[in-house]
Design a protein around this motif. Structure first.
Motif, PDB file in Angstrom:
ATOM      1  N   UNK A   1       0.913  -1.194   0.065  1.00 39.21           N
ATOM      2  CA  UNK A   1       0.138  -0.035  -0.092  1.00 39.21           C
ATOM      3  C   UNK A   1       0.948   1.306   0.002  1.00 39.21           C
ATOM      4  N   UNK A   2       0.435   2.237  -0.845  1.00 36.47           N
ATOM      5  CA  UNK A   2       1.298   3.602  -0.843  1.00 36.47           C
ATOM      6  C   UNK A   2       0.253   4.631  -0.597  1.00 36.47           C
ATOM      7  N   UNK A   3       0.990   5.679   0.156  1.00 31.68           N
ATOM      8  CA  UNK A   3       0.280   6.798   0.531  1.00 31.68           C
ATOM      9  C   UNK A   3       0.774   8.151   0.088  1.00 31.68           C
ATOM     10  N   UNK A   4       0.140   8.843  -0.468  1.00 32.20           N
ATOM     11  CA  UNK A   4       0.325  10.125  -1.234  1.00 32.20           C
ATOM     12  C   UNK A   4      -0.527  11.225  -0.836  1.00 32.20           C
ATOM     13  N   UNK A   5       0.170  12.603  -1.122  1.00 31.15           N
ATOM     14  CA  UNK A   5      -0.269  13.691  -0.917  1.00 31.15           C
ATOM     15  C   UNK A   5      -1.334  13.797  -2.258  1.00 31.15           C
ATOM     16  N   UNK A   6      -2.574  14.221  -2.115  1.00 29.99           N
ATOM     17  CA  UNK A   6      -3.681  14.294  -3.116  1.00 29.99           C
ATOM     18  C   UNK A   6      -3.953  15.666  -3.429  1.00 29.99           C
ATOM     19  N   UNK A   7      -3.736  16.356  -4.365  1.00 28.92           N
ATOM     20  CA  UNK A   7      -3.713  17.670  -4.807  1.00 28.92           C
ATOM     21  C   UNK A   7      -5.159  17.768  -5.693  1.00 28.92           C
ATOM     22  N   UNK A   8      -6.040  18.289  -5.021  1.00 25.62           N
ATOM     23  CA  UNK A   8      -7.521  18.262  -5.311  1.00 25.62           C
ATOM     24  C   UNK A   8      -7.583  19.099  -6.432  1.00 25.62           C
ATOM     25  N   UNK A   9      -6.678  20.192  -6.879  1.00 32.05           N
ATOM     26  CA  UNK A   9      -6.966  21.160  -8.016  1.00 32.05           C
ATOM     27  C   UNK A   9      -6.589  20.296  -9.417  1.00 32.05           C
ATOM     28  N   UNK A  10      -5.439  19.638  -8.890  1.00 34.49           N
ATOM     29  CA  UNK A  10      -4.887  18.980 -10.347  1.00 34.49           C
ATOM     30  C   UNK A  10      -4.880  17.497 -10.422  1.00 34.49           C
ATOM     31  N   UNK A  11      -6.054  16.929  -9.532  1.00 34.34           N
ATOM     32  CA  UNK A  11      -6.256  15.422  -9.396  1.00 34.34           C
ATOM     33  C   UNK A  11      -6.854  15.188 -10.819  1.00 34.34           C
ATOM     34  N   UNK A  12      -6.678  13.933 -11.357  1.00 37.88           N
ATOM     35  CA  UNK A  12      -7.234  13.558 -12.703  1.00 37.88           C
ATOM     36  C   UNK A  12      -8.808  13.141 -12.318  1.00 37.88           C
ATOM     37  N   UNK A  13      -9.605  13.090 -13.383  1.00 38.54           N
ATOM     38  CA  UNK A  13     -11.139  12.668 -12.907  1.00 38.54           C
ATOM     39  C   UNK A  13     -11.108  11.527 -12.462  1.00 38.54           C
ATOM     40  N   UNK A  14     -10.452  10.649 -12.874  1.00 38.02           N
ATOM     41  CA  UNK A  14     -10.456   9.236 -12.558  1.00 38.02           C
ATOM     42  C   UNK A  14     -10.043   8.896 -11.127  1.00 38.02           C
ATOM     43  N   UNK A  15      -9.442   9.798 -10.488  1.00 35.66           N
ATOM     44  CA  UNK A  15      -9.046   9.654  -9.244  1.00 35.66           C
ATOM     45  C   UNK A  15      -9.903  10.162  -8.261  1.00 35.66           C
ATOM     46  N   UNK A  16     -10.481  11.316  -9.006  1.00 37.18           N
ATOM     47  CA  UNK A  16     -11.507  11.829  -8.149  1.00 37.18           C
ATOM     48  C   UNK A  16     -12.646  11.259  -8.087  1.00 37.18           C
ATOM     49  N   UNK A  17     -13.148  10.287  -9.132  1.00 36.32           N
ATOM     50  CA  UNK A  17     -14.379   9.400  -9.127  1.00 36.32           C
ATOM     51  C   UNK A  17     -13.946   8.217  -8.010  1.00 36.32           C
ATOM     52  N   UNK A  18     -12.765   8.020  -8.006  1.00 34.64           N
ATOM     53  CA  UNK A  18     -12.376   6.921  -6.887  1.00 34.64           C
ATOM     54  C   UNK A  18     -12.415   7.325  -5.671  1.00 34.64           C
ATOM     55  N   UNK A  19     -12.326   8.656  -5.317  1.00 29.25           N
ATOM     56  CA  UNK A  19     -12.424   9.336  -4.069  1.00 29.25           C
ATOM     57  C   UNK A  19     -13.686   9.367  -3.832  1.00 29.25           C
ATOM     58  N   UNK A  20     -14.540   9.563  -4.815  1.00 35.38           N
ATOM     59  CA  UNK A  20     -15.994   9.803  -4.310  1.00 35.38           C
ATOM     60  C   UNK A  20     -16.693   8.283  -4.332  1.00 35.38           C
ATOM     61  N   UNK A  21     -15.986   7.249  -4.951  1.00 31.93           N
ATOM     62  CA  UNK A  21     -16.299   5.964  -4.748  1.00 31.93           C
ATOM     63  C   UNK A  21     -16.393   5.693  -3.169  1.00 31.93           C
TER      64      UNK A  21
END
Length: 333
Positions: A1-21
Motif C-alpha cells: 500500500x502506498x500513501x500520497x498527498x492528493x492535490x484536489x486542484x490537479x487530480x485526474x477525474x478518474x482519481x476524483x471518481x475513485x475518491x467519491x466511490x
C-alpha cells in the motif's frame, strides 16, 4: 500500500471518481440516514472546505493502483496551532485489514509539528469510533447533528417576538462598520459553550479578525448570512447567529455559531435570532430546502432552542483526541 498527498486542484477525474466511490460507500454504511453525496458536491466541498479550521490537506492510500482510503487533514492556526484535525475514511469492503491504522501511522510525522490529533463527526457506536479507540484515541465530546427540513416545518414556530429592549438586524456578507466592534465581542460568547474536552478553541474575535474571516468566505464563494440581537439602550450587538450557504450545495444552509452575551441571556434571544434567520433566508432564498447544525450534547439549552423552531436530531456523533506521541507509540500510554 502506498500513501500520497492528493492535490484536489490537479487530480485526474478518474482519481476524483475513485475518491467519491470510497466516500459514497462509507456514507452508505456509516451514515445511511444522509442524502448520498453526489460527485459534484463532494469535489465542491473538497475545493471549498468549511472556513475557520486552517488549510486542508488531502492524502490517499492506494493498493494495486486503486484508491482504497482517503484522509482529510486540517491544520488550524492561532489558538489551535498545536492541533491537527484528521478524518480517515477506508472503503467498507477493505476495513479490518490494517489500512486505517497504517494510514494514521504514516500521517503522524507529516502533521507539520502538531502535537495533538482530533477527529470529529464520527458516528457514535459505529465502525469509526471502534477503530479510533482501538488505536489509542479517547472520546472527548458528544455532538448531535440536527436537521431542519424546510418543506416539513411549521413556520409559525418562526414567529418569535423580539424581547422588549432589543431589536433584530441582519445582513449578508460584511458586518456594518457601526456594529463591527460589538459584533466581534458578541461572537466571543461562543467560547463559553460546552464542548467537552476537545482541544479546539473557538476564535478570539477582534474587528480585524472578523474582516479577515469575511474576506476568506467571499474568496471561497460562500454566502454568509448573519442575524444579530441589538440592545436598544447601548446600541451593542449582544446576540449572534450565523449561517453559510456553500457553492457546492446551494440548497443547504449550514447553521454555524449562535451565541448570546452572558449578561443578556434568559430573554430568549438565541431562539429569536435563529427564527429570524430562518424566516429571512427562506424568503430571500426559496430554493433553500434544509438547515443543518451540530450542537454539543451537553448544550441542552441550545438543543431545545433548535427543536422549538423545527430542528430534529438525526444522529449522535463523537469527537476523539490523542497526543501525537501516544499515537506514535501505538496508543500504549
Amino acid at each position: 500500500m502506498g500513501i500520497e498527498l492528493f492535490d484536489i486542484e490537479d487530480a485526474a477525474e478518474g482519481d476524483l471518481r475513485s475518491v467519491h466511490g470510497v466516500m459514497l460507500a462509507a456514507q452508505a454504511v456509516d451514515r445511511p440516514d444522509e442524502v448520498p453525496v453526489t460527485f459534484e458536491a463532494l469535489v465542491g466541498s473538497m475545493r471549498t472546505p468549511p472556513a475557520g479550521f486552517g488549510p486542508r490537506r488531502y492524502w490517499v492510500a492506494r493498493r494495486d493502483g486503486g484508491i482504497v482510503a482517503v484522509a482529510f487533514v486540517n491544520l488550524p492556526d492561532a489558538e489551535n496551532s498545536h492541533l491537527a484535525l484528521v478524518t480517515i475514511t477506508v472503503h467498507p469492503d477493505l476495513r479490518r485489514n490494517g489500512i486505517g491504522t497504517a494510514f494514521l501511522r504514516d500521517l503522524l510525522p507529516r502533521l507539520e509539528g502538531r502535537t495533538v490529533v482530533e477527529g470529529w463527526e464520527i458516528t457514535s457506536g459505529g465502525a469509526g469510533e471502534h477503530w479510533a479507540t482501538s488505536v489509542g484515541f479517547r472520546v472527548v465530546n458528544t455532538m448531535v447533528l440536527q436537521l431542519l427540513p424546510v418543506a416539513e416545518v411549521d413556520r409559525t414556530t418562526w414567529d418569535v417576538p423580539v424581547p422588549a429592549g432589543y431589536r433584530v438586524e441582519d445582513w449578508a456578507g460584511a458586518a456594518p462598520d457601526a456594529m463591527l466592534e460589538s459584533f466581534a465581542r458578541a461572537r466571543n460568547a461562543l467560547r463559553d459553550a460546552p464542548f467537552g474536552e476537545i482541544d479546539f478553541q473557538a476564535p478570539l474575535w477582534t474587528a480585524d479578525r472578523v474582516r479577515e474571516a469575511e474576506a476568506d468566505l467571499r474568496a471561497r464563494g460562500v454566502e454568509q448570512r448573519v442575524a444579530v440581537a441589538v440592545h436598544e439602550e447601548s446600541g451593542d450587538v449582544v446576540g449572534v447567529t450565523e449561517v453559510e450557504v456553500r457553492p457546492h450545495r446551494p440548497h443547504w444552509a449550514s447553521q454555524r455559531e449562535t451565541s448570546v452575551l452572558h449578561a443578556h441571556r434568559g430573554h430568549g434571544l438565541g431562539r429569536c435570532v435563529k427564527a429570524h434567520m430562518a424566516r429571512r433566508l427562506t424568503a430571500d432564498r426559496p430554493d433553500i430546502d434544509r438547515f443543518y447544525t451540530t450542537t454539543s450534547a451537553d448544550n441542552t439549552h441550545m438543543i431545545r432552542v433548535n427543536e422549538a423552531i423545527g430542528y430534529r436530531t438525526v444522529r449522535t456523533q463523537v469527537s476523539v483526541k490523542q497526543d501525537v506521541v501516544v499515537l506514535t507509540l501505538g496508543g500504549t500510554q
